[in-house]
Design an enzyme around this catalytic site. Structure first.
Site, mmCIF file in Angstrom:
data_model
loop_
_atom_site.group_PDB
_atom_site.id
_atom_site.type_symbol
_atom_site.label_atom_id
_atom_site.label_comp_id
_atom_site.label_asym_id
_atom_site.label_seq_id
_atom_site.Cartn_x
_atom_site.Cartn_y
_atom_site.Cartn_z
ATOM 1 N N CYS A 182 43.262 33.191 50.607
ATOM 2 C CA CYS A 182 43.067 33.932 48.655
ATOM 3 C C CYS A 182 41.459 33.475 47.886
ATOM 4 O O CYS A 182 41.318 35.095 47.456
ATOM 5 C CB CYS A 182 43.897 32.261 48.143
ATOM 6 S SG CYS A 182 44.862 31.683 48.818
ATOM 7 N N HIS A 217 40.431 37.029 46.492
ATOM 8 C CA HIS A 217 40.680 36.847 45.019
ATOM 9 C C HIS A 217 39.238 36.111 43.970
ATOM 10 O O HIS A 217 39.140 36.302 43.293
ATOM 11 C CB HIS A 217 41.338 35.948 44.617
ATOM 12 C CG HIS A 217 42.630 36.903 44.874
ATOM 13 N ND1 HIS A 217 43.178 38.169 44.130
ATOM 14 C CD2 HIS A 217 43.414 36.762 46.449
ATOM 15 C CE1 HIS A 217 44.302 38.263 45.031
ATOM 16 N NE2 HIS A 217 44.987 37.458 46.005
ATOM 17 N N CYS A 272 52.097 37.552 49.117
ATOM 18 C CA CYS A 272 50.436 37.380 49.378
ATOM 19 C C CYS A 272 50.859 36.874 51.513
ATOM 20 O O CYS A 272 50.074 37.231 52.032
ATOM 21 C CB CYS A 272 49.924 36.857 48.408
ATOM 22 S SG CYS A 272 48.132 38.116 47.118
#
Lengths: 256, 153
Positions: free
Chosen positions: A172, A176, A217
């Site tokens: 992640c 991000h 995701c």
């Protein structure tokens, strides 16, 4: 007394937010949307997530279970009793000795208090009730509880956030944190703040949960998603809510 | 892992990638010098793999001289001129497993099946590209000598 203390706490939190705002580089996904999508979220009459909230509102006072009790039977007006609640979840559940997200708490209440059976994850009813309860915190700053029992779970969420996964081997954080603001193909990579869940996603043509979004995701990285309701998602949510502490709840948000 | 049953099952799975048996390779001074197939790749096929979103995935992160492909990503260096910047062996290593060059890279390892977490069942034990496809892409990338191409921002 407690209310006074809590008010003082909120004021302190707000003051902290205001102080931090000048240097706060955090952006909600809202900030990077086109004006059309922003307007869709801003106007309740055009926000498709409000349909879910309205459904939740009628479920709130719909009797269920052998005693024919509703949420309202115990909690009264959601606008009063549920204000700020979504900003504090996930919270630690003493009975199960683990953190619960808001949807999990609603389902638990449905099962154990109303004795109407749990609501399945991502079911229309559970999303609707969660959206309605979330709406009562709209505009409030995310305020994760200071509960030491949550710490190991939040830490586990942080570790998951940084763990590479799937055939594509992404974490992640790589997208991000390290590449937020960049473009994956045409898509702008957001900072992934969970400010607006449940939210209406144009790609889904539906209102859905943070877990559904995380699942998307994971599938994108060709990883095997966690099971709906699984502790891993709640750990991730705990970390993400801490990371977004002080940002305003937008439920129900609209996203591309 | 090497049971005949497993081989049979995998042989019938659709998809571009091979199962279990990977070609062995040697890394020397930041390069894999030898072709994984023992043959040079086909640059025309390589270009098709690079441009195709579901296969190579390259343009999700890289830009390059692909006027027909809109919406190229901007997370990674341009592919323009990459054939001049890097040797064939350097390109091959980056394709096979970019983490060998940079442990923090976001570039997926295109020819690795071990050390990956929670790979979805449909992709488990499979590489992103197979050895001939890696060679095709390497052959294509080597043709990208022009630094000025692909600067369409």
């Amino acid at each position: 007394m407690w209310n006074e203390l809590r008010s003082a706490g909120v004021i302190a939190a707000l003051a902290l937010c205001a102080g931090a705002r000048a240097e706060d580089a955090r952006r909600s996904g809202f900030d990077d949307m086109g004006p059309g999508t922003q307007a869709m979220q801003r106007e309740d009459s055009s926000n498709p997530g409000m349909l879910s909230a309205l459904e939740g509102e009628s479920l709130w006072s719909a009797p269920a279970g052998p005693a024919q009790t509703s949420c309202a039977s115990c909690h009264g007006e959601a606008s009063a009793s549920m204000k700020g609640v979504a900003a504090r979840y996930p919270a630690f559940d003493t009975a199960s000795q683990r953190p619960l997200d808001l949807a999990g708490r609603i389902s638990q209440c449905r099962d154990q208090r109303q004795q109407a059976g749990p609501l399945p994850r991502e079911s229309r009813e559970l999303v609707a009730l969660t959206t309605y309860v979330g709406l009562q915190s709209r505009g409030q700053p995310i305020a994760p509880p200071e509960d030491a029992r949550l710490t190991p779970f939040r830490d586990a969420g942080k570790a998951l956030y940084s763990q590479r996964m799937g055939q594509l081997n992404f974490s992640c954080a790589q997208c991000h944190d390290e590449n937020a603001g960049g473009h994956l193909g045409a898509a702008l990579i957001p900072q992934a703040h969970p400010t607006g869940y449940p939210l209406y996603r144009l790609e889904w043509q539906a209102t859905g949960s943070l877990q559904r979004r995380l699942r998307n995701c994971m599938i994108g990285t060709r990883a095997e998603p966690f099971t709906y309701g699984g502790l891993e998602y709640i750990e991730l949510e705990l970390f993400l809510m801490q990371r977004a502490a002080g940002m305003a709840i937008e439920t129900p948000a609209v996203r591309p | 892992m090497r049971a005949p049953a497993a081989f049979l099952a995998l042989a019938f799975l659709p998809g571009p990638c091979q199962a279990a048996e990977l070609v062995q390779y040697q890394i020397e001074n930041g390069e894999i010098r030898a072709s994984l197939t023992g043959q040079p790749g086909n640059p025309v096929r390589g270009r098709a793999i690079v441009a195709e979103r579901q296969k190579g995935l390259c343009l999700l992160c890289h830009t390059g001289s692909f006027p027909e492909e809109r919406f190229q990503g901007d997370l990674a260096p341009t592919l323009a001129g990459v054939g001049a910047r890097m040797s064939e062996g350097q390109l091959r290593l980056r394709m096979v497993d970019g983490t060998k060059v940079n442990g923090q890279t976001i570039m997926p390892p295109y020819y690795r099946i071990d050390g990956l977490a929670r790979v979805a069942p449909a992709f488990r034990g499979k590489t992103l590209l197979n050895a001939p496809e890696i060679e095709d892409v390497v052959a294509y990338l080597r043709t990208l000598r022009d630094d000025d191409a692909g600067q369409s921002k």
